[in-house]
Each structure stands twice: as structure tokens, then as C-alpha cells.
Write a protein that holds these residues in place. Structure first.
Motif, PDB file in Angstrom:
ATOM      1  N   LYS A  96       0.801  -1.221   0.000  1.00 13.43           N
ATOM      2  CA  LYS A  96       0.000   0.000   0.000  1.00 13.43           C
ATOM      3  C   LYS A  96       0.837   1.277   0.000  1.00 13.43           C
ATOM      4  CE  LYS A  96      -3.954  -2.152   2.311  1.00 13.43           C
ATOM      5  NZ  LYS A  96      -4.875  -2.132   3.483  1.00 13.43           N
ATOM      6  N   LEU A  97       2.159   1.131  -0.045  1.00 11.59           N
ATOM      7  CA  LEU A  97       3.035   2.287  -0.048  1.00 11.59           C
ATOM      8  C   LEU A  97       2.982   3.008  -1.395  1.00 11.59           C
ATOM      9  CD1 LEU A  97       6.200   0.775   1.654  1.00 11.59           C
ATOM     10  CD2 LEU A  97       4.784   2.619   2.597  1.00 11.59           C
ATOM     11  N   PRO A  98       3.122   4.336  -1.413  1.00 12.05           N
ATOM     12  CA  PRO A  98       3.237   5.055  -2.690  1.00 12.05           C
ATOM     13  C   PRO A  98       4.548   4.686  -3.374  1.00 12.05           C
ATOM     14  CG  PRO A  98       3.677   6.534  -0.851  1.00 12.05           C
ATOM     15  CD  PRO A  98       3.184   5.255  -0.251  1.00 12.05           C
ATOM     16  N   GLU A  99       4.537   4.733  -4.695  1.00 13.39           N
ATOM     17  CA  GLU A  99       5.716   4.301  -5.449  1.00 13.39           C
ATOM     18  C   GLU A  99       6.970   5.066  -5.059  1.00 13.39           C
ATOM     19  OE1 GLU A  99       2.725   4.647  -6.744  1.00 13.39           O
ATOM     20  OE2 GLU A  99       2.332   2.597  -7.443  1.00 13.39           O
ATOM     21  N   GLU A 100       6.833   6.363  -4.754  1.00 14.83           N
ATOM     22  CA  GLU A 100       8.017   7.166  -4.446  1.00 14.83           C
ATOM     23  C   GLU A 100       8.687   6.756  -3.131  1.00 14.83           C
ATOM     24  OE1 GLU A 100       4.341   9.682  -3.348  1.00 14.83           O
ATOM     25  OE2 GLU A 100       4.967   8.333  -4.971  1.00 14.83           O
ATOM     26  N   ALA A 101       7.993   5.985  -2.300  1.00 13.06           N
ATOM     27  CA  ALA A 101       8.590   5.543  -1.038  1.00 13.06           C
ATOM     28  C   ALA A 101       9.350   4.235  -1.191  1.00 13.06           C
ATOM     29  CB  ALA A 101       7.502   5.390   0.028  1.00 13.06           C
ATOM     30  N   PRO A 186       9.888   2.415   5.124  1.00 13.69           N
ATOM     31  CA  PRO A 186      10.707   3.311   4.293  1.00 13.69           C
ATOM     32  C   PRO A 186      11.404   4.359   5.166  1.00 13.69           C
ATOM     33  CG  PRO A 186       8.520   3.018   3.345  1.00 13.69           C
ATOM     34  CD  PRO A 186       8.467   2.437   4.729  1.00 13.69           C
ATOM     35  N   ALA A 187      12.680   4.574   4.894  1.00 15.73           N
ATOM     36  CA  ALA A 187      13.443   5.556   5.667  1.00 15.73           C
ATOM     37  C   ALA A 187      14.452   6.228   4.751  1.00 15.73           C
ATOM     38  CB  ALA A 187      14.148   4.889   6.852  1.00 15.73           C
ATOM     39  N   ARG A 188      14.607   7.538   4.905  1.00 13.20           N
ATOM     40  CA  ARG A 188      15.537   8.289   4.055  1.00 13.20           C
ATOM     41  C   ARG A 188      16.455   9.164   4.907  1.00 13.20           C
ATOM     42  NH1 ARG A 188      10.941  12.059   1.025  1.00 13.20           N
ATOM     43  NH2 ARG A 188      10.486  13.467   2.764  1.00 13.20           N
ATOM     44  N   TYR A 189      17.664   9.318   4.430  1.00 17.08           N
ATOM     45  CA  TYR A 189      18.731  10.044   5.122  1.00 17.08           C
ATOM     46  C   TYR A 189      18.585  11.537   4.850  1.00 17.08           C
ATOM     47  CZ  TYR A 189      23.650  11.154   6.330  1.00 17.08           C
ATOM     48  OH  TYR A 189      24.799  11.673   6.871  1.00 17.08           O
ATOM     49  N   ALA A 209      24.515  18.475  10.334  1.00 18.72           N
ATOM     50  CA  ALA A 209      23.955  17.362  11.094  1.00 18.72           C
ATOM     51  C   ALA A 209      23.308  16.361  10.156  1.00 18.72           C
ATOM     52  CB  ALA A 209      22.927  17.877  12.101  1.00 18.72           C
ATOM     53  N   ALA A 210      23.160  15.125  10.646  1.00 20.84           N
ATOM     54  CA  ALA A 210      22.443  14.077   9.914  1.00 20.84           C
ATOM     55  C   ALA A 210      21.324  13.544  10.795  1.00 20.84           C
ATOM     56  CB  ALA A 210      23.391  12.954   9.521  1.00 20.84           C
ATOM     57  N   TRP A 211      20.166  13.338  10.177  1.00 28.98           N
ATOM     58  CA  TRP A 211      19.054  12.683  10.848  1.00 28.98           C
ATOM     59  C   TRP A 211      18.334  11.854   9.798  1.00 28.98           C
ATOM     60  CZ3 TRP A 211      19.399  18.006  10.112  1.00 28.98           C
ATOM     61  CH2 TRP A 211      18.452  18.605   9.264  1.00 28.98           C
ATOM     62  N   PHE A 212      17.131  11.361  10.084  1.00 28.25           N
ATOM     63  CA  PHE A 212      16.427  10.594   9.055  1.00 28.25           C
ATOM     64  C   PHE A 212      14.928  10.814   9.176  1.00 28.25           C
ATOM     65  CE2 PHE A 212      16.170   7.669  12.613  1.00 28.25           C
ATOM     66  CZ  PHE A 212      15.041   6.881  12.397  1.00 28.25           C
ATOM     67  N   GLU A 213      14.230  10.419   8.132  1.00 24.90           N
ATOM     68  CA  GLU A 213      12.778  10.486   8.102  1.00 24.90           C
ATOM     69  C   GLU A 213      12.226   9.101   7.801  1.00 24.90           C
ATOM     70  OE1 GLU A 213      12.377  15.093   6.462  1.00 24.90           O
ATOM     71  OE2 GLU A 213      12.131  13.406   5.081  1.00 24.90           O
ATOM     72  N   ALA A 214      11.189   8.717   8.520  1.00 28.74           N
ATOM     73  CA  ALA A 214      10.520   7.440   8.306  1.00 28.74           C
ATOM     74  C   ALA A 214       9.106   7.697   7.798  1.00 28.74           C
ATOM     75  CB  ALA A 214      10.487   6.629   9.593  1.00 28.74           C
ATOM     76  N   TYR A 215       8.661   6.834   6.895  1.00 26.39           N
ATOM     77  CA  TYR A 215       7.323   6.986   6.308  1.00 26.39           C
ATOM     78  C   TYR A 215       6.328   6.194   7.142  1.00 26.39           C
ATOM     79  CZ  TYR A 215       3.737   7.596   2.745  1.00 26.39           C
ATOM     80  OH  TYR A 215       2.595   7.955   2.079  1.00 26.39           O
ATOM     81  N   LEU A 216       5.486   6.906   7.881  1.00 27.14           N
ATOM     82  CA  LEU A 216       4.485   6.312   8.760  1.00 27.14           C
ATOM     83  C   LEU A 216       3.188   7.097   8.614  1.00 27.14           C
ATOM     84  CD1 LEU A 216       6.612   6.018  12.045  1.00 27.14           C
ATOM     85  CD2 LEU A 216       6.024   4.122  10.518  1.00 27.14           C
ATOM     86  N   GLY A 217       2.078   6.391   8.675  1.00 23.61           N
ATOM     87  CA  GLY A 217       0.796   7.078   8.668  1.00 23.61           C
ATOM     88  C   GLY A 217       0.538   7.918   7.439  1.00 23.61           C
TER      89      GLY A 217
END
Length: 272
Positions: A96-101, A186-189, A209-217
Motif C-alpha cells: 500500500k506504499l506510494p511508489e516514491e517511497a 521506508p526511511a531516508r537520510y 547534522a544528519a538525521w532521518f525520516e521514516a514513512y508512517l501514517g
């Protein structure tokens, strides 16, 4: 609130050398700039720009032989609010994830999630899917890696960071991203400015700095395994699969970085 952000990088090149810089504030924050954050190059050379496959703004130059500096000094308006916490953000089934993820589910140069599948499920398979699972990953990585600039190594992968138990902010992000991907999240830097607003002194030297984003909800959420607490005043520069996609400067020839300064300072605003 307003933040003064900027950098000054000084190089020595033995010969004319192509260079790609990824030093402009991300397009998602351009509306917050008081003025464009143009790259100032001394000595002046022609510059051309393009967007990469992730939407990041990239600048191409040929650095002349000898000394060269890259710098900017900009003012950014920020909400002054800490990173959002969304405890009810659910994990989305892969189908069910979008293609870009989807690309951010795959193993990459530094996030070798394919080597960490069994470990990830052993460590986090018992946690509740969604926000709680990603936060459990951040808690674990925060404790697993000992921070130190003396531990920096540009070739270290996520699995090596796990084994060595030391590194810098990019290693925290790589390991957390690899664990997320191994668990079908899905997770991106991300890389950018992050100052010391809202934190107690003494403050460390300025750095990117470095952090990340996760695809949720159904959307992307910010996580930071290095600091592991909501922070104020993040200013995004670039996003990608890992640090290889978002290097602040990629040079195609020998060079020496002789000076490196980064600042992210809150601007005190007087009474109206």
C-alpha cells in the motif's frame, strides 16, 4: 524565531578540479529564507545548477588550482517548535506504499539493510509496528553507538557501525535507516543545519547534522537517533538514500580541506 545559518569551506587544489556542491537549503524551506542563500565562491568561477533525482539542488563548478573558498550566510525563519511526535502514526503495508517511497525500502551503499534482516527482527520484531517501533530503533542506536569526531570514517556502513559501536551523526542515521528498511519501513537520510537552540551549554563546534525520516501514517516524520530527543530549528539541505547521495561537496581530483566552519545561531529579536 529567526536563525542565522551558513558555512565557510576552504580548499587547496593542486590542479583545476570539477566539484559538485549540495549546499543550498532544500526547496521545501525556500519560503522561509529572508534572502537567497547563494554560494559565494572566491575566486569567482562559473557555476551551473541542476536538481538530482531526489529533488536536491546541486551546483557544479571547476575549482581553479590553488586556494578556493565556498561560503554563505543566510537568515531563515523557523517555527521555533520542536520536532513533532506522532505516537499514533501507523506502519503502512508494503503493498500500500506510494511508489516514491519504495526506493527507501531498498539497501543502499551505506545502509546495508540486507545484511541486517535477521538482527533487526530479533531486536525489534516484538515491538508494536509504527511510531513505537521506529522510536525503539532510535533508542537502541542511541545507546549502541558512542559519539566522537575522532571516530569519523567516510566508508563506514551501517553494519560496520553496529559492529564497531562508535561513529558520528551520519553513522547513527545510517544504522537507524538500515534497521527501518529491514523491518519494511521506508526511511531516508537527511542532512542540514541543526543548532543548539533549547539545549544546555557547553555547545559543541558547529557542524552539519544528519538525521532521518521514516514513512508512517501516510507521510514522512523526522527522527534523530544521535540526539534522540525532539530538537528545535532543523533546516534541511538535502535528502537521499544515504550520505553518498547528499555529500556537501564531491570532488573529482586531489584536494585538501584546510578550514571548515558551520554556524546555526538564533537571532535575538528585540521588542516590537
Amino acid at each position: 524565531m529567526k536563525l542565522r545559518v551558513g558555512y565557510e569551506l576552504q580548499y587547496e587544489f593542486p590542479q583545476p578540479t570539477p566539484l559538485i556542491a549540495m549546499l543550498n537549503i532544500h526547496y521545501s524551506r525556500v519560503a522561509d529564507l529572508a534572502a537567497p542563500d547563494h554560494i559565494v565562491i572566491i575566486p569567482s568561477v562559473p557555476i551551473s545548477c541542476y536538481r538530482d533525482g531526489f529533488g536536491n539542488w546541486c551546483s557544479r563548478i571547476v575549482a581553479p588550482a590553488g586556494h578556493m573558498s565556498l561560503s554563505t550566510d543566510a537568515i531563515v525563519t523557523d517555527s521555533g517548535l520542536p520536532d513533532e511526535i506522532a505516537l499514533d502514526a501507523a506502519q503502512i503495508a508494503v503493498e500500500k506504499l506510494p511508489e516514491e517511497a519504495i526506493v527507501f525500502l531498498l539497501a543502499s551503499r551505506f545502509c546495508d539493510s540486507d545484511r541486517m534482516l535477521d538482527l533487526a527482527w530479533t531486536l525489534f520484531g516484538h515491538t508494536a509496528p509504527g511510531w513505537a517501533r521506529v522510536q525503539a530503533i532510535c533508542d537502541y542506536v542511541h545507546q549502541r553507538i558512542a559519539f566522537g569526531y575522532e571516530h569519523a570514517r567516510v566508508t563506514r556502513t551501517a553494519s560496520e557501525a553496529y559492529q564497531e559501536g562508535r561513529g558520528v551523526c551520519r553513522d547513527y542515521a545510517h544504522l537507524a535507516v538500515a534497521f527501518c528498511r529491514a523491518l519494511n519501513i521506508p526511511a531516508r537520510y537527511c542532512t542540514g543545519y541543526l543548532g543548539d537552540v533549547g539545549t544546555p551549554p557547553p555547545f559543541p563546534p558547529g557542524d552539519f547534522a544528519a538525521w532521518f525520516e521514516a514513512y508512517l501514517g501516510g507521510r514522512w516524520h523526522t527522527f534523530d537517533a544521535r540526539n534522540n530527543t525532539p530538537r528545535i530549528g532543523r533546516v534541511l539541505l538535502a535528502r537521499g538514500r544515504d550520505a553518498a547521495d547528499v555529500a556537501i561537496a564531491t570532488t573529482f581530483g586531489p584536494n585538501t580541506l584546510t578550514s571548515f566552519r558551520v554556524w546555526t545561531d538564533e537571532i535575538a529579536e528585540g521588542p516590537a
